[in-house]
Design an enzyme around this catalytic site. Structure first.
Site, PDB file in Angstrom:
ATOM      1  N   SER A 133       0.849  -1.192   0.000  1.00  0.00           N
ATOM      2  CA  SER A 133       0.000   0.000   0.000  1.00  0.00           C
ATOM      3  C   SER A 133       0.883   1.240   0.000  1.00  0.00           C
ATOM      4  CB  SER A 133      -0.903   0.020   1.235  1.00  0.00           C
ATOM      5  OG  SER A 133      -1.616   1.232   1.347  1.00  0.00           O
ATOM      6  N   TYR A 145      -3.131  -0.149  10.476  1.00  0.00           N
ATOM      7  CA  TYR A 145      -3.119  -0.708   9.112  1.00  0.00           C
ATOM      8  C   TYR A 145      -1.847  -0.295   8.381  1.00  0.00           C
ATOM      9  CZ  TYR A 145      -4.134  -1.025   4.125  1.00  0.00           C
ATOM     10  OH  TYR A 145      -4.060  -1.283   2.779  1.00  0.00           O
TER      11      TYR A 145
END
Length: 224
Positions: A133, A145
């Site tokens: 990501s 996250y």
């Protein structure tokens, strides 16, 4: 590479499903793995792939998945460790239980996928791809996250160094904001899952001597 085999975890929706459709069009034999069996079977029926129930946090499930691939096809050429999910930002948000499942899925699950499939991928001189990501390249405020995706970034480079010289290729796919089931409210101006699937296929379809190690993809409108 005749009749190559392409395994995707987290294949039932979003980036995984979009990649499966692209890979099917390019002639890959598919192995689709996920926890969501109804959607997975529907996709497998559509594309002609093998559907395998797999909770990526379970080593037993991962071993069964890898064995099913070899039993069905006798080889494994491409592995896309894509399963993962997020959590609201803020260290007082979400729940410890949700955090635990996220960390296990995003980090431990990706590592187990590598462990379960690497012997077959080595034999095929194949390709391992991981879904990272943008959040694994720059820390986000209050985001556990983001921390999991930093771990995936390191995992990809660690794997690349381990398999260097073996003929195995390793690619980290790093999407920015993507309009997928990841979000409860659909984001505006985001990438589509299909955009990321094209990036995956770009890496996979390079000549064997070319290893695209990282692909960072943002929407045109995303500043961070």
């Amino acid at each position: 590479m005749a009749d190559p085999v392409f395994l995707i975890t987290g294949a039932s929706s979003g980036i995984g499903a979009a990649t499966a459709r692209h890979a099917a069009r390019e002639g890959y034999r598919l192995v689709l793995a996920a926890r969501s069996q109804d959607r997975l079977r529907t996709l497998a029926d559509e594309l002609g792939g093998l559907a395998v129930a797999c909770d990526v946090t379970s080593w037993e499930d991962q071993q069964r998945m890898a064995a099913a691939v070899l039993d069905e096809f006798g080889r494994l050429d491409v592995v896309f460790a894509n399963a993962g999910f997020g959590a609201p930002r803020g260290f007082l948000e979400s729940t410890p239980e949700h955090w635990r499942e996220m960390v296990l899925t995003n980090v431990y699950g990706a590592a187990l996928t590598i462990r379960a499939t690497l012997p077959a991928v080595r034999e095929a001189r194949g390709h391992v791809l991981l879904t990272g990501s943008v959040a694994g390249r720059r820390a986000l405020p209050g985001s556990l996250y983001s921390a999991t995706k930093w771990a995936v970034t390191a995992m990809g480079e660690s794997l690349r160094l381990e398999v260097d010289g073996s003929g195995v290729r390793v690619t980290l796919i790093e999407p920015g904001m993507v309009d997928t089931p990841f979000f409860d409210n659909r984001p505006q101006g985001a990438l589509e899952a299909d955009d990321i699937a094209r990036a995956v296929m770009f890496a996979v379809q390079q000549p064997r001597h070319v290893d695209v190690n990282e692909i960072l993809v943002r929407p045109t409108a995303q500043s961070g």
